[in-house]
Write a protein that holds these residues in place. Sequence first.
Motif, short mmCIF file in Angstrom:
data_model
loop_
_atom_site.label_atom_id
_atom_site.label_comp_id
_atom_site.label_asym_id
_atom_site.label_seq_id
_atom_site.Cartn_x
_atom_site.Cartn_y
_atom_site.Cartn_z
N ALA A 105 0.84 -1.20 0.00
CA ALA A 105 0.00 0.00 0.00
C ALA A 105 0.88 1.25 0.00
CB ALA A 105 -0.91 0.00 1.23
N GLY A 106 0.50 2.23 -0.81
CA GLY A 106 1.26 3.46 -0.92
C GLY A 106 2.37 3.42 -1.95
N THR A 107 2.57 2.27 -2.60
CA THR A 107 3.63 2.12 -3.59
C THR A 107 3.11 2.49 -4.97
OG1 THR A 107 4.60 0.30 -2.32
CG2 THR A 107 5.23 0.48 -4.65
N VAL A 108 3.94 3.19 -5.74
CA VAL A 108 3.62 3.48 -7.13
C VAL A 108 3.91 2.22 -7.95
CG1 VAL A 108 4.21 4.85 -9.17
CG2 VAL A 108 4.12 5.94 -6.91
N TYR A 109 2.89 1.68 -8.60
CA TYR A 109 3.05 0.44 -9.36
C TYR A 109 2.94 0.64 -10.87
CZ TYR A 109 -2.08 0.45 -9.69
OH TYR A 109 -3.39 0.79 -9.94
N ALA A 110 2.49 1.84 -11.30
CA ALA A 110 2.36 2.12 -12.73
C ALA A 110 2.25 3.62 -12.93
CB ALA A 110 1.13 1.41 -13.31
N GLU A 111 2.31 4.03 -14.19
CA GLU A 111 2.09 5.43 -14.55
C GLU A 111 1.02 5.51 -15.63
OE1 GLU A 111 5.83 6.93 -15.82
OE2 GLU A 111 6.60 7.25 -13.78
N ARG A 112 0.15 6.50 -15.50
CA ARG A 112 -0.84 6.80 -16.54
C ARG A 112 -0.57 8.22 -17.03
NH1 ARG A 112 -5.30 6.00 -13.81
NH2 ARG A 112 -5.48 8.16 -13.12
N ASP A 113 -0.21 8.31 -18.32
CA ASP A 113 0.14 9.62 -18.90
C ASP A 113 1.17 10.33 -18.02
OD1 ASP A 113 -1.69 9.19 -20.96
OD2 ASP A 113 -3.33 10.07 -19.81
N ASP A 114 2.19 9.53 -17.61
CA ASP A 114 3.31 10.02 -16.79
C ASP A 114 2.91 10.41 -15.37
OD1 ASP A 114 5.15 9.69 -18.89
OD2 ASP A 114 4.63 11.65 -19.73
N GLU A 115 1.68 10.15 -14.98
CA GLU A 115 1.24 10.41 -13.61
C GLU A 115 1.25 9.10 -12.82
OE1 GLU A 115 0.56 13.32 -12.14
OE2 GLU A 115 1.12 14.34 -14.01
N PRO A 116 1.75 9.14 -11.57
CA PRO A 116 1.88 7.89 -10.80
C PRO A 116 0.53 7.28 -10.42
CG PRO A 116 2.37 9.78 -9.41
CD PRO A 116 2.23 10.31 -10.81
N MET A 117 0.46 5.95 -10.45
CA MET A 117 -0.68 5.19 -9.95
C MET A 117 -0.22 4.49 -8.67
SD MET A 117 -2.05 3.58 -13.59
CE MET A 117 -3.44 2.73 -12.83
N THR A 118 -0.86 4.82 -7.57
CA THR A 118 -0.43 4.35 -6.26
C THR A 118 -1.43 3.35 -5.70
OG1 THR A 118 0.60 6.50 -5.84
CG2 THR A 118 0.22 5.09 -3.94
N ALA A 119 -0.91 2.29 -5.13
CA ALA A 119 -1.76 1.23 -4.56
C ALA A 119 -2.46 1.72 -3.30
CB ALA A 119 -0.92 0.01 -4.25
N ASP A 120 -3.79 1.61 -3.29
CA ASP A 120 -4.56 1.94 -2.09
C ASP A 120 -4.37 0.88 -1.01
OD1 ASP A 120 -5.58 4.23 -3.29
OD2 ASP A 120 -7.29 3.15 -4.14
N GLU A 121 -4.18 -0.34 -1.42
CA GLU A 121 -3.94 -1.44 -0.49
C GLU A 121 -3.00 -2.44 -1.16
OE1 GLU A 121 -7.76 -3.04 0.37
OE2 GLU A 121 -8.01 -3.94 -1.61
N ALA A 122 -2.39 -3.29 -0.38
CA ALA A 122 -1.42 -4.24 -0.91
C ALA A 122 -2.11 -5.25 -1.83
CB ALA A 122 -0.72 -4.96 0.24
N PHE A 123 -1.42 -5.64 -2.88
CA PHE A 123 -1.92 -6.67 -3.79
C PHE A 123 -0.75 -7.29 -4.54
CE2 PHE A 123 -1.62 -3.00 -6.57
CZ PHE A 123 -1.33 -3.51 -7.83
N VAL A 124 -1.04 -8.38 -5.23
CA VAL A 124 -0.05 -9.04 -6.08
C VAL A 124 -0.55 -8.93 -7.52
CG1 VAL A 124 1.10 -11.21 -6.66
CG2 VAL A 124 0.61 -10.66 -4.26
N PRO A 125 0.19 -8.23 -8.40
CA PRO A 125 -0.25 -8.12 -9.79
C PRO A 125 0.01 -9.41 -10.57
CG PRO A 125 1.83 -6.97 -9.49
CD PRO A 125 1.42 -7.46 -8.13
N ALA A 126 -0.83 -9.66 -11.55
CA ALA A 126 -0.66 -10.79 -12.45
C ALA A 126 -1.18 -10.41 -13.82
CB ALA A 126 -1.39 -12.03 -11.92
N LEU A 127 -0.59 -10.99 -14.84
CA LEU A 127 -0.95 -10.68 -16.24
C LEU A 127 -1.00 -9.17 -16.46
CD1 LEU A 127 -3.64 -13.39 -17.09
CD2 LEU A 127 -1.48 -13.03 -18.27
N SER A 128 -0.05 -8.46 -15.86
CA SER A 128 -0.01 -7.00 -15.95
C SER A 128 1.17 -6.57 -16.82
CB SER A 128 0.12 -6.38 -14.55
OG SER A 128 -0.97 -6.72 -13.74
N SER A 129 0.92 -5.67 -17.75
CA SER A 129 1.97 -5.17 -18.62
C SER A 129 1.54 -3.84 -19.21
CB SER A 129 2.28 -6.16 -19.75
OG SER A 129 1.15 -6.34 -20.59
N SER A 130 2.51 -3.10 -19.73
CA SER A 130 2.22 -1.77 -20.26
C SER A 130 1.31 -1.82 -21.47
CB SER A 130 3.54 -1.07 -20.63
OG SER A 130 4.37 -0.94 -19.50
N ASP A 131 1.55 -2.76 -22.37
CA ASP A 131 0.82 -2.77 -23.64
C ASP A 131 0.32 -4.15 -24.05
OD1 ASP A 131 3.26 -3.90 -24.14
OD2 ASP A 131 3.88 -2.48 -25.69
#
Length: 261
Positions: A219-245
Amino acid sequence: MRVETLGSGTPAIAVVGGVHGDEPCGQVAIDRFLERDPDLDRPVRFVVANEEALSRGSRYVERDLNRVLPGDPESDIHEERLAVELLEAVEGCTPLGIHSTRSYAEPFGVLADPTPAKRRLFRRMNVSAVLDTTGLSSGRCVDHGFLDVEAGLQGTDQAADNAVLCIESFLAATGALESDVSIAETGTETILYEVTDIIEKEPESEYRFLAENFEWVEAGTVYAERDDEPMTADEAFVPALSSSDGHASILGYRTRPAGVL
């Protein structure tokens, strides 16, 4: 659709590749495996599903085959007719579907509605992670009893190599092949991850995935960017099948570990 059966009798096991035409590793792995003329202890059916899409190198011709099952034999849409043929080809079988991804290099499993039999097979296969996607969407192979594997990165030789090992370990797990390709005796645990949420993309935005699949995002970690703006986790999770494109409308999935399979 190409269908070939090895061994005598009615098969209760099937291996399916080429559901998506831009994921050739399944077809390549099936061809490599069959070229060996393997000595099987049980009959096995091998299916290369969407040959037209494979020939074009495109994910599908008109519709995603892995979203339209059980299909419609009277449809004007190629994949909706093909879906009927695919289910007919694997009727009465426990089918393994081979896919690839743009998010993760190592093979992992995907299923829905995990049963003791599905759990037992995946525990004996060469995967250390399995995604439970129950209720995620409809019309997919896993919604019709398939055990799917994501064999590796799309279009790579390694994905095809991994897919061959997945076929061998699946056939060993089902008693069709004598093989030592398995993690069952190495002490490696197979972890089940339940999908809790889909991370959707906003139209006309650009994304950059920064985290690692199957690794905790606190939680609180930046895990991605949208249009160069950070996307921060509201709560802890494990990403899967996640990629930029990897997908036009989905960044990936949030999951939570649900223990040893």
